[in-house]
Design a protein around this motif. Structure first.
Motif, PDB file in Angstrom:
ATOM      1  N   ILE A  14       0.785  -1.141   0.072  1.00  0.00           N
ATOM      2  CA  ILE A  14       0.021  -0.140  -0.130  1.00  0.00           C
ATOM      3  C   ILE A  14       0.913   1.348   0.065  1.00  0.00           C
ATOM      4  CG2 ILE A  14      -0.375  -0.221   2.464  1.00  0.00           C
ATOM      5  CD1 ILE A  14      -2.851   1.056  -0.025  1.00  0.00           C
ATOM      6  N   GLU A  15       1.951   1.353   0.537  1.00  0.00           N
ATOM      7  CA  GLU A  15       2.656   2.601   0.924  1.00  0.00           C
ATOM      8  C   GLU A  15       3.335   3.241  -0.580  1.00  0.00           C
ATOM      9  OE1 GLU A  15       2.708   4.637   3.244  1.00  0.00           O
ATOM     10  OE2 GLU A  15       1.517   3.618   4.462  1.00  0.00           O
ATOM     11  N   ARG A  18       0.374   3.807  -2.920  1.00  0.00           N
ATOM     12  CA  ARG A  18       0.064   5.057  -2.488  1.00  0.00           C
ATOM     13  C   ARG A  18       0.839   6.227  -3.222  1.00  0.00           C
ATOM     14  NH1 ARG A  18      -0.934   4.668   3.158  1.00  0.00           N
ATOM     15  NH2 ARG A  18      -2.998   4.119   2.752  1.00  0.00           N
ATOM     16  N   GLN A  40      -6.946   9.278   1.803  1.00  0.00           N
ATOM     17  CA  GLN A  40      -6.415   8.035   2.277  1.00  0.00           C
ATOM     18  C   GLN A  40      -7.103   7.333   3.197  1.00  0.00           C
ATOM     19  OE1 GLN A  40      -2.028   8.974   2.947  1.00  0.00           O
ATOM     20  NE2 GLN A  40      -2.070   7.409   4.614  1.00  0.00           N
ATOM     21  N   GLN A  42      -7.010   3.284   5.386  1.00  0.00           N
ATOM     22  CA  GLN A  42      -6.305   2.418   6.057  1.00  0.00           C
ATOM     23  C   GLN A  42      -5.703   1.279   5.129  1.00  0.00           C
ATOM     24  OE1 GLN A  42      -7.547   0.400   9.525  1.00  0.00           O
ATOM     25  NE2 GLN A  42      -5.991  -0.744  10.017  1.00  0.00           N
ATOM     26  N   ASP A  43      -6.769   0.749   4.344  1.00  0.00           N
ATOM     27  CA  ASP A  43      -6.249  -0.390   3.291  1.00  0.00           C
ATOM     28  C   ASP A  43      -6.405   0.094   1.829  1.00  0.00           C
ATOM     29  OD1 ASP A  43      -5.787  -2.242   5.608  1.00  0.00           O
ATOM     30  OD2 ASP A  43      -7.832  -2.768   5.694  1.00  0.00           O
ATOM     31  N   ARG A  44      -6.887   1.147   1.580  1.00  0.00           N
ATOM     32  CA  ARG A  44      -7.424   1.510   0.447  1.00  0.00           C
ATOM     33  C   ARG A  44      -7.721   3.120   0.339  1.00  0.00           C
ATOM     34  NH1 ARG A  44     -13.279   1.799  -2.282  1.00  0.00           N
ATOM     35  NH2 ARG A  44     -13.753   2.267  -0.172  1.00  0.00           N
ATOM     36  N   ASP A  45      -7.118   3.588  -0.813  1.00  0.00           N
ATOM     37  CA  ASP A  45      -7.176   5.206  -0.881  1.00  0.00           C
ATOM     38  C   ASP A  45      -7.899   5.351  -2.302  1.00  0.00           C
ATOM     39  OD1 ASP A  45      -5.274   5.085   0.884  1.00  0.00           O
ATOM     40  OD2 ASP A  45      -3.662   5.994  -0.381  1.00  0.00           O
ATOM     41  N   SER A  61      -4.813  -0.039  -3.795  1.00  0.00           N
ATOM     42  CA  SER A  61      -4.826  -0.918  -2.681  1.00  0.00           C
ATOM     43  C   SER A  61      -3.406  -1.664  -2.534  1.00  0.00           C
ATOM     44  CB  SER A  61      -5.990  -2.249  -2.715  1.00  0.00           C
ATOM     45  OG  SER A  61      -5.647  -2.934  -3.553  1.00  0.00           O
ATOM     46  N   GLY A  62      -3.079  -2.365  -1.472  1.00  0.00           N
ATOM     47  CA  GLY A  62      -1.746  -2.804  -1.456  1.00  0.00           C
ATOM     48  C   GLY A  62      -1.428  -3.998  -2.596  1.00  0.00           C
ATOM     49  N   ASP A  63      -2.463  -4.220  -3.400  1.00  0.00           N
ATOM     50  CA  ASP A  63      -1.998  -5.400  -4.513  1.00  0.00           C
ATOM     51  C   ASP A  63      -2.926  -5.013  -5.881  1.00  0.00           C
ATOM     52  OD1 ASP A  63      -4.697  -5.833  -3.915  1.00  0.00           O
ATOM     53  OD2 ASP A  63      -4.408  -7.660  -3.314  1.00  0.00           O
TER      54      ASP A  63
END
Length: 112
Positions: A14-15, A18, A40, A42-45, A61-63
């Motif tokens: 995610i970082e 983002r 922004q 926690q798990d999705r922007d 998201s992170g993926d």
């Protein structure tokens, strides 16, 4: 009205995703005069962008990264070119080489 839907899988977390999304939002805001915002989570922007004839969002998201846009007016006439530029820019930012396969069933290469 032509719609654009681009999905990209990634393994950046995610970082990093983002940071890429914020960079993309900044570029389209500057290059195309779009009004942009970025929320922004926690798990999705979610980033939103708009101007007369263009409305859309980019979800991160992170993926995965998903871009959706609706084009109207003059922009609708150039939807194919706009979509191709968006795909190329996202792939460049995600570090995907030209011609890289995507596991997305709606990958543009599947339809050409």
């Amino acid at each position: 009205m032509p719609d654009i839907h681009i999905e990209r899988s990634h393994q950046l977390g995610i970082e990093a995703a983002r940071a890429i999304a914020r960079k993309w939002i900044g570029q389209v805001e500057q290059d195309y005069g779009l009004a942009c915002s970025y929320e922004q989570g926690q798990d999705r922007d979610i980033g939103h962008f708009s101007r007369a004839g263009i409305d859309g969002s980019v979800e991160v998201s992170g993926d995965s990264l998903t871009l959706r846009a609706t084009l109207a007016g003059l922009f609708a006439s150039f939807s194919g070119q706009i979509e191709e530029r968006l795909r190329q820019k996202l792939d460049d930012l995600l570090g995907r080489p030209d011609g890289a396969d995507d596991d997305d069933a709606y990958n543009d290469k599947d339809w050409r």
